[in-house]
Design a protein around this motif. Structure first.
Motif, PDB file in Angstrom:
ATOM      1  N   TYR B 223     -16.650  49.625  -2.486  1.00 18.37           N
ATOM      2  CA  TYR B 223     -16.298  50.260  -1.481  1.00 18.37           C
ATOM      3  C   TYR B 223     -16.390  51.543  -0.745  1.00 18.37           C
ATOM      4  O   TYR B 223     -16.740  51.816   0.376  1.00 18.37           O
ATOM      5  N   GLN B 224     -16.157  52.497  -1.988  1.00 11.90           N
ATOM      6  CA  GLN B 224     -16.534  53.916  -1.537  1.00 11.90           C
ATOM      7  C   GLN B 224     -17.302  54.302  -0.578  1.00 11.90           C
ATOM      8  O   GLN B 224     -17.525  54.695  -0.139  1.00 11.90           O
ATOM      9  N   ARG B 225     -18.701  53.828  -1.466  1.00 10.65           N
ATOM     10  CA  ARG B 225     -20.176  53.167  -0.354  1.00 10.65           C
ATOM     11  C   ARG B 225     -19.989  53.048   0.824  1.00 10.65           C
ATOM     12  O   ARG B 225     -21.152  53.892   2.054  1.00 10.65           O
ATOM     13  N   ALA B 226     -19.474  51.562   0.627  1.00 13.33           N
ATOM     14  CA  ALA B 226     -19.159  51.332   2.491  1.00 13.33           C
ATOM     15  C   ALA B 226     -18.755  52.139   3.280  1.00 13.33           C
ATOM     16  O   ALA B 226     -19.921  52.155   4.195  1.00 13.33           O
ATOM     17  N   PHE B 227     -17.983  52.191   2.900  1.00 18.10           N
ATOM     18  CA  PHE B 227     -16.968  53.830   3.465  1.00 18.10           C
ATOM     19  C   PHE B 227     -18.037  54.551   3.996  1.00 18.10           C
ATOM     20  O   PHE B 227     -17.959  54.681   5.226  1.00 18.10           O
ATOM     21  N   GLU B 228     -18.179  55.103   3.345  1.00 14.76           N
ATOM     22  CA  GLU B 228     -19.304  56.599   3.808  1.00 14.76           C
ATOM     23  C   GLU B 228     -20.457  56.301   4.486  1.00 14.76           C
ATOM     24  O   GLU B 228     -20.737  57.529   5.722  1.00 14.76           O
ATOM     25  N   HIS B 229     -20.612  54.656   4.774  1.00 14.09           N
ATOM     26  CA  HIS B 229     -22.244  54.142   5.247  1.00 14.09           C
ATOM     27  C   HIS B 229     -21.699  54.044   6.552  1.00 14.09           C
ATOM     28  O   HIS B 229     -23.128  53.924   7.746  1.00 14.09           O
ATOM     29  N   THR B 230     -20.279  53.288   6.800  1.00  7.79           N
ATOM     30  CA  THR B 230     -20.518  52.278   7.308  1.00  7.79           C
ATOM     31  C   THR B 230     -18.670  52.444   8.063  1.00  7.79           C
ATOM     32  O   THR B 230     -18.675  52.294   9.752  1.00  7.79           O
ATOM     33  N   SER B 231     -18.318  53.812   7.935  1.00 10.34           N
ATOM     34  CA  SER B 231     -17.063  53.955   8.439  1.00 10.34           C
ATOM     35  C   SER B 231     -17.568  54.613  10.311  1.00 10.34           C
ATOM     36  O   SER B 231     -17.541  56.398   9.375  1.00 10.34           O
ATOM     37  N   THR B 232     -17.826  54.667  10.930  1.00 11.78           N
ATOM     38  CA  THR B 232     -18.457  55.133  12.105  1.00 11.78           C
ATOM     39  C   THR B 232     -17.181  55.376  13.190  1.00 11.78           C
ATOM     40  O   THR B 232     -16.403  54.772  12.794  1.00 11.78           O
ATOM     41  N   GLU B 233     -17.356  56.928  13.923  1.00 12.48           N
ATOM     42  CA  GLU B 233     -16.572  56.208  15.371  1.00 12.48           C
ATOM     43  C   GLU B 233     -15.421  54.987  16.028  1.00 12.48           C
ATOM     44  O   GLU B 233     -14.466  55.284  16.140  1.00 12.48           O
ATOM     45  N   ARG B 234     -17.396  53.890  16.280  1.00 18.12           N
ATOM     46  CA  ARG B 234     -16.943  53.247  17.151  1.00 18.12           C
ATOM     47  C   ARG B 234     -16.562  52.087  16.072  1.00 18.12           C
ATOM     48  O   ARG B 234     -15.419  50.723  17.036  1.00 18.12           O
ATOM     49  N   ALA B 235     -16.392  52.299  14.945  1.00 17.02           N
ATOM     50  CA  ALA B 235     -15.877  51.415  13.605  1.00 17.02           C
ATOM     51  C   ALA B 235     -15.648  51.191  12.861  1.00 17.02           C
ATOM     52  O   ALA B 235     -15.841  51.185  11.623  1.00 17.02           O
ATOM     53  N   PRO B 236     -14.462  52.675  13.040  1.00 21.25           N
ATOM     54  CA  PRO B 236     -13.556  52.734  11.979  1.00 21.25           C
ATOM     55  C   PRO B 236     -12.887  52.471  10.838  1.00 21.25           C
ATOM     56  O   PRO B 236     -12.725  50.938  10.740  1.00 21.25           O
ATOM     57  N   TRP B 237     -12.935  52.728   9.629  1.00 23.84           N
ATOM     58  CA  TRP B 237     -11.897  51.810   8.408  1.00 23.84           C
ATOM     59  C   TRP B 237     -11.283  52.353   8.713  1.00 23.84           C
ATOM     60  O   TRP B 237     -10.977  53.327   8.327  1.00 23.84           O
ATOM     61  N   TYR B 238      -9.850  51.537   7.916  1.00 26.22           N
ATOM     62  CA  TYR B 238      -9.038  52.146   7.771  1.00 26.22           C
ATOM     63  C   TYR B 238      -8.376  51.903   5.819  1.00 26.22           C
ATOM     64  O   TYR B 238      -8.554  50.293   5.756  1.00 26.22           O
ATOM     65  N   VAL B 239      -8.099  52.385   5.316  1.00 24.00           N
ATOM     66  CA  VAL B 239      -7.490  51.997   3.853  1.00 24.00           C
ATOM     67  C   VAL B 239      -6.388  51.932   4.036  1.00 24.00           C
ATOM     68  O   VAL B 239      -5.205  53.358   4.552  1.00 24.00           O
ATOM     69  N   VAL B 240      -5.553  50.589   4.060  1.00 23.96           N
ATOM     70  CA  VAL B 240      -3.652  50.400   3.776  1.00 23.96           C
ATOM     71  C   VAL B 240      -3.250  50.422   2.499  1.00 23.96           C
ATOM     72  O   VAL B 240      -3.482  49.354   2.030  1.00 23.96           O
ATOM     73  N   PRO B 241      -2.482  51.061   1.967  1.00 25.46           N
ATOM     74  CA  PRO B 241      -2.167  51.149   0.761  1.00 25.46           C
ATOM     75  C   PRO B 241      -1.411  49.329   0.297  1.00 25.46           C
ATOM     76  O   PRO B 241      -0.300  49.081   1.265  1.00 25.46           O
ATOM     77  N   ALA B 242      -1.346  48.964  -0.644  1.00 22.08           N
ATOM     78  CA  ALA B 242      -1.083  46.957  -0.178  1.00 22.08           C
ATOM     79  C   ALA B 242      -0.352  46.808  -1.794  1.00 22.08           C
ATOM     80  O   ALA B 242      -0.035  45.148  -1.515  1.00 22.08           O
ATOM     81  N   ASP B 243       0.119  47.521  -1.903  1.00 21.07           N
ATOM     82  CA  ASP B 243       0.788  47.342  -3.066  1.00 21.07           C
ATOM     83  C   ASP B 243       2.588  46.586  -2.367  1.00 21.07           C
ATOM     84  O   ASP B 243       3.212  45.976  -3.262  1.00 21.07           O
ATOM     85  N   LYS B 244       2.992  47.139  -1.308  1.00 15.12           N
ATOM     86  CA  LYS B 244       4.096  46.774  -0.980  1.00 15.12           C
ATOM     87  C   LYS B 244       3.320  46.071  -0.073  1.00 15.12           C
ATOM     88  O   LYS B 244       2.735  46.499   1.230  1.00 15.12           O
ATOM     89  N   LYS B 245       3.879  44.401  -0.100  1.00 17.76           N
ATOM     90  CA  LYS B 245       3.338  43.528   1.281  1.00 17.76           C
ATOM     91  C   LYS B 245       4.556  44.158   2.640  1.00 17.76           C
ATOM     92  O   LYS B 245       3.260  43.954   3.713  1.00 17.76           O
ATOM     93  N   TRP B 246       5.104  44.212   2.415  1.00 16.58           N
ATOM     94  CA  TRP B 246       6.177  44.518   3.900  1.00 16.58           C
ATOM     95  C   TRP B 246       5.274  46.038   4.133  1.00 16.58           C
ATOM     96  O   TRP B 246       4.900  46.065   5.484  1.00 16.58           O
ATOM     97  N   TYR B 247       4.228  46.593   4.292  1.00 20.79           N
ATOM     98  CA  TYR B 247       4.152  47.955   4.654  1.00 20.79           C
ATOM     99  C   TYR B 247       3.133  47.553   4.802  1.00 20.79           C
ATOM    100  O   TYR B 247       2.312  48.442   6.118  1.00 20.79           O
TER     101      TYR B 247
END
Lengths: 284, 284
Positions: B223-247
């Motif tokens: 994931y880290q590598r993929a983020f580094e290569h593919t989080s672009t201006e026009r197609a950004p990645w968001y990493v969302v904390p997911a232990d709390k489903k409601w959040y």
């Protein structure tokens, strides 16, 4: 089976098109089989949404373990009768992963080169899915009849082809629910007017809506004939009074729930060794 | 822009993967940018659902009058992280007519004969649609990297191919939102255990879930590598904390709302003469 709160009849019995049915005799503004007001109907829709969603999840779960069952909801109606609202408010409560929606528009040139069912077959729901036809193969015996695009013999052939097609779907495990939203012409006029007086609704209006309105009695005749020929034991029609949007939504939801309750759905056991997997978890 | 009630940051800023991002440094159990408890988050999800649905309706309406815009939500995560819940609870609030959902499973034999993007291109959303990828072309740089199904050079080629593909989509009018639901391993264990102790959830469990769990650090690296290569201006990645489903649900909803607010959507005027149609109605 006891009825849910507010209901005075099982709607799938009450609204089902049976022998001797007359569309002309049906009310469009009634809340048939329901002893409540709008506020009660809206609350019922919300309260019953998880029931429908739960049944669909069970259907989907079965399909993951070899189940072949599916559901097909066919929606037909005059313009503005509320097909879109059924899709967004009733079907919308179901997990999108379990829904296969197909909106049928005027056929393309390619589609016109084939028999009328050619474009319909691939749209049928696969195992586990709730399929929804927003308009359907019934256009080919409704608008085609009204405008004389097909002659009487061809229309008769189509009724038979439709019955064969639907029997084939039922044989394959599909529970078919066909709904005509029965709107009155006065209510249609009010809704068209609303679309022409609200900038957020202009995009929903089309001048052809008014053109088709002139053929209202012909459409009602075409529906009556279609019901007589195609409301079968395994693919029944339901005519739902549609002047009250809240009632129509609640009624279609309830008819779907009743149909799916009849499918004898169960949560599947996994295809793995439960005790072994539980013990693997302990060390994981 | 003022923030909605309860939010302390704009989530699309806060959770966006930018330069120097480190996945290992991200919390999985936080409610980042939100000053509230579960009850507040659940209420926020419900309150904001019509906002998202309204934006999508506007997008759909535009497409009916020639608009080319669309949205693509890409969901990636470890098993049980809640992709399904995002689809049912966040996307589920949008009119099904405006949603195009594609669930990517292990490729078929036919799909394997083609380049990895071959099966992805036709799944992209058309004008007016909210497309959702439940898993995606990122599997080809994640599980493929973890298990060595592709060598380093091929993975590098795929990053570039993905960026080209996504830029092409963006050029065509697609707003791309890529979300990784960031689950912690302890929470995963609890969720797997829950699936093995609830007969209504047995069907969701697969022994391979536990097999893949052993590769957790490798996945995080991928994931880290993929983020580094593919989080672009026009197609950004968001990493969302997911232990709390409601959040996680509330956060993905808000990121979508923020993205769609940036699309400059408008209700289209009709392509007919409004005054003339209004006058036709009077006589109808």
């Amino acid at each position: 089976m006891s009825l849910p709160l507010g209901f005075t009849s099982q709607l799938s019995d009450l609204l089902r098109v049976g022998k001797g049915f007359s569309l002309a005799a049906q009310p469009t503004d009634a809340a048939s089989g329901f002893d409540g007001k709008k506020v009660d109907g809206v609350a019922t829709l919300a309260a019953r949404a998880p029931v429908l969603a739960g049944l669909q999840e069970q259907l989907f779960a079965e399909s993951r373990y070899g189940g072949k069952k599916s559901v097909l909801l066919v929606l037909q109606a005059m313009d503005t009768a509320g097909k879109g609202g059924i899709v967004s408010r009733v079907v919308g409560a179901v997990d999108p992963q379990g829904v296969k929606l197909k909106t049928f528009k005027a056929p393309t040139d390619e589609e016109k080169e084939h028999d009328f069912l050619w474009r319909v077959r691939p749209a049928a729901p696969g195992p586990g899915m709730l399929g929804v036809f927003d308009r359907s193969h019934y256009e080919d015996v409704l608008i085609h009849r009204v405008h004389g695009w097909a002659d009487e013999a061809e229309i008769e052939r189509r009724y038979a082809a439709i019955n064969d097609f639907e029997a084939e779907l039922a044989d394959g495990g599909t529970t078919i629910v066909k709904v005509m939203l029965n709107l009155g012409p006065d209510e249609q006029l009010a809704r068209l007017s609303a679309r022409l007086h609200d900038p957020t609704k202009y995009w929903k209006y089309s001048p052809t809506d008014l053109d088709e309105r002139e053929f209202w009695p012909d459409y009602m005749n075409a529906y009556q004939r279609a019901f007589e020929h195609t409301s079968t034991e395994r693919a029944p029609w339901y005519v739902v009074p549609a002047d009250k949007k809240w009632y129509a939504r609640m009624a279609v939801q309830e008819i779907l729930i009743e149909a799916m309750r009849g499918m004898n759905l169960h949560w599947p056991a996994g295809d793995y060794d439960l005790a072994h997997e539980r013990s693997r978890l302990v060390g994981a």
